[in-house]
Design a protein around this motif. Structure first.
Motif, mmCIF file in Angstrom:
data_model
loop_
_atom_site.group_PDB
_atom_site.id
_atom_site.type_symbol
_atom_site.label_atom_id
_atom_site.label_comp_id
_atom_site.label_asym_id
_atom_site.label_seq_id
_atom_site.Cartn_x
_atom_site.Cartn_y
_atom_site.Cartn_z
ATOM 1 N N SER A 1 0.831 -1.198 0.000
ATOM 2 C CA SER A 1 0.000 0.000 0.000
ATOM 3 C C SER A 1 0.869 1.253 0.000
ATOM 4 N N ARG A 2 0.639 2.114 -0.977
ATOM 5 C CA ARG A 2 1.422 3.357 -1.034
ATOM 6 C C ARG A 2 1.048 4.283 0.111
ATOM 7 N N ILE A 3 -0.241 4.334 0.425
ATOM 8 C CA ILE A 3 -0.680 5.196 1.530
ATOM 9 C C ILE A 3 -0.192 4.631 2.855
ATOM 10 N N GLY A 4 -0.272 3.309 3.033
ATOM 11 C CA GLY A 4 0.126 2.677 4.286
ATOM 12 C C GLY A 4 1.603 2.850 4.608
ATOM 13 N N LYS A 5 2.444 2.988 3.594
ATOM 14 C CA LYS A 5 3.887 3.133 3.814
ATOM 15 C C LYS A 5 4.277 4.504 4.334
ATOM 16 N N ARG A 6 3.441 5.525 4.071
ATOM 17 C CA ARG A 6 3.817 6.890 4.444
ATOM 18 C C ARG A 6 3.786 7.082 5.958
ATOM 19 N N PRO A 7 4.835 7.659 6.540
ATOM 20 C CA PRO A 7 4.821 7.912 7.984
ATOM 21 C C PRO A 7 3.898 9.090 8.325
ATOM 22 N N ILE A 8 3.381 9.082 9.549
ATOM 23 C CA ILE A 8 2.509 10.156 10.027
ATOM 24 C C ILE A 8 3.342 11.027 10.958
ATOM 25 N N SER A 9 3.458 12.311 10.645
ATOM 26 C CA SER A 9 4.222 13.206 11.523
ATOM 27 C C SER A 9 3.304 13.716 12.631
ATOM 28 N N ILE A 10 3.851 13.806 13.821
ATOM 29 C CA ILE A 10 3.084 14.232 14.992
ATOM 30 C C ILE A 10 3.398 15.697 15.263
ATOM 31 N N PRO A 11 2.377 16.582 15.276
ATOM 32 C CA PRO A 11 2.614 17.991 15.616
ATOM 33 C C PRO A 11 3.118 18.145 17.054
ATOM 34 N N SER A 12 3.655 19.311 17.371
ATOM 35 C CA SER A 12 4.306 19.517 18.670
ATOM 36 C C SER A 12 3.347 19.417 19.856
ATOM 37 N N LYS A 13 2.078 19.807 19.695
ATOM 38 C CA LYS A 13 1.142 19.829 20.822
ATOM 39 C C LYS A 13 0.363 18.529 20.993
ATOM 40 N N VAL A 14 0.682 17.503 20.202
ATOM 41 C CA VAL A 14 -0.105 16.264 20.199
ATOM 42 C C VAL A 14 0.675 15.138 20.865
ATOM 43 N N GLU A 15 -0.023 14.381 21.745
ATOM 44 C CA GLU A 15 0.552 13.213 22.404
ATOM 45 C C GLU A 15 -0.108 11.963 21.853
ATOM 46 N N VAL A 16 0.678 10.943 21.531
ATOM 47 C CA VAL A 16 0.149 9.678 21.035
ATOM 48 C C VAL A 16 0.541 8.577 22.003
ATOM 49 N N THR A 17 -0.463 7.765 22.413
ATOM 50 C CA THR A 17 -0.221 6.642 23.303
ATOM 51 C C THR A 17 -0.636 5.374 22.577
ATOM 52 N N ILE A 18 0.294 4.430 22.437
ATOM 53 C CA ILE A 18 0.007 3.158 21.760
ATOM 54 C C ILE A 18 0.099 2.050 22.793
ATOM 55 N N ASN A 19 -1.027 1.333 22.969
ATOM 56 C CA ASN A 19 -1.081 0.230 23.922
ATOM 57 C C ASN A 19 -1.612 -0.991 23.188
ATOM 58 N N GLY A 20 -0.722 -1.751 22.569
ATOM 59 C CA GLY A 20 -1.132 -2.899 21.763
ATOM 60 C C GLY A 20 -1.835 -2.405 20.503
ATOM 61 N N GLN A 21 -3.102 -2.757 20.344
ATOM 62 C CA GLN A 21 -3.882 -2.318 19.185
ATOM 63 C C GLN A 21 -4.674 -1.040 19.480
ATOM 64 N N GLN A 22 -4.623 -0.557 20.713
ATOM 65 C CA GLN A 22 -5.329 0.663 21.113
ATOM 66 C C GLN A 22 -4.429 1.864 20.859
ATOM 67 N N VAL A 23 -4.924 2.827 20.065
ATOM 68 C CA VAL A 23 -4.176 4.048 19.785
ATOM 69 C C VAL A 23 -4.991 5.218 20.342
ATOM 70 N N ALA A 24 -4.387 5.997 21.224
ATOM 71 C CA ALA A 24 -5.041 7.168 21.808
ATOM 72 C C ALA A 24 -4.236 8.404 21.422
ATOM 73 N N VAL A 25 -4.944 9.440 20.961
ATOM 74 C CA VAL A 25 -4.301 10.674 20.534
ATOM 75 C C VAL A 25 -4.916 11.820 21.334
ATOM 76 N N LYS A 26 -4.061 12.627 21.964
ATOM 77 C CA LYS A 26 -4.523 13.751 22.785
ATOM 78 C C LYS A 26 -3.899 15.021 22.246
ATOM 79 N N GLY A 27 -4.730 16.044 22.045
ATOM 80 C CA GLY A 27 -4.233 17.307 21.515
ATOM 81 C C GLY A 27 -4.993 18.480 22.081
ATOM 82 N N PRO A 28 -4.755 19.682 21.550
ATOM 83 C CA PRO A 28 -5.406 20.878 22.083
ATOM 84 C C PRO A 28 -6.926 20.872 21.903
ATOM 85 N N LYS A 29 -7.456 20.187 20.910
ATOM 86 C CA LYS A 29 -8.904 20.184 20.662
ATOM 87 C C LYS A 29 -9.639 19.064 21.377
#
Length: 182
Positions: free
Chosen positions: A2-30
């Motif tokens: 997958s061409r889309i699947g290969k692209r990395p996702i950049s994380i902005p400075s104010k965003v926190e990402v928590t990966i716990n197994g298959q659970q992905v949690a994203v916390k940001g200003p909004k």
């Protein structure tokens, strides 16, 4: 692959990402979003980027690879900038208003139609004919906008109804007026 699947996702400075197994949690200003991804994909965080990889080369894994990458990317974008959909109301006497947090539509029915947006979605009205649906979850924003549009979709003869901003409605020519009939 997958061409889309290969692209990395950049994380902005104010965003926190928590990966716990298959659970992905994203916390940001909004706000905060979380999602459980299928077992066919693996999510890894490397510094300021997130990578979504397939576990194996099976057909379901290949099918979900790009989808899961896009879902995680939309979560990151949603908590940092948010999403919005604009709708336009066209027709004589057609208008919209916000009452409390509910949207009231007068679109040619005998009674006004009241739509209650889901949690996390805000609805605003400009000039009585432009409706703006905004929130942090792209899926819910799109579904709410589609529910509003479904109240009175644009009709093809006069173009009256609710349409997305920029949507082009192909118009049909009406009756010929009975020329040549006897």
């Amino acid at each position: 692959m997958s061409r889309i699947g290969k692209r990395p996702i950049s994380i902005p400075s104010k965003v926190e990402v928590t990966i716990n197994g298959q659970q992905v949690a994203v916390k940001g200003p909004k706000g905060t979003l979380s999602r459980v991804l299928p077992s066919e994909v693996a999510v890894e965080q490397e510094g300021e980027t997130i990578l979504v990889n397939r576990v194996n080369d099976s057909r379901p894994a290949r099918q979900r690879h790009g989808l899961c990458r896009t879902l995680v990317s939309n979560m990151v974008e949603g908590v940092s900038t948010g999403f919005q959909k604009r709708l336009e109301i066209q027709g004589v006497g057609y208008r919209a208003a916000v009452q409390g947090k509910n949207l009231i539509l007068n679109v040619g029915y005998s009674k006004p139609v009241e739509i209650e947006p889901p949690d996390g979605i805000t609805v605003a009205v400009e000039n009585n004919t432009n409706v703006i649906v905004s929130g942090i979850d792209k899926e819910i924003v799109g579904n709410t906008a589609a529910r509003i549009r479904a109240v009175r979709p644009p009709e093809v003869y006069k173009g009256k109804g609710i349409r997305y901003a920029g949507e082009v409605v192909r118009r049909k020519v009406g009756k010929a007026g009975g020329k040549g009939k006897k």
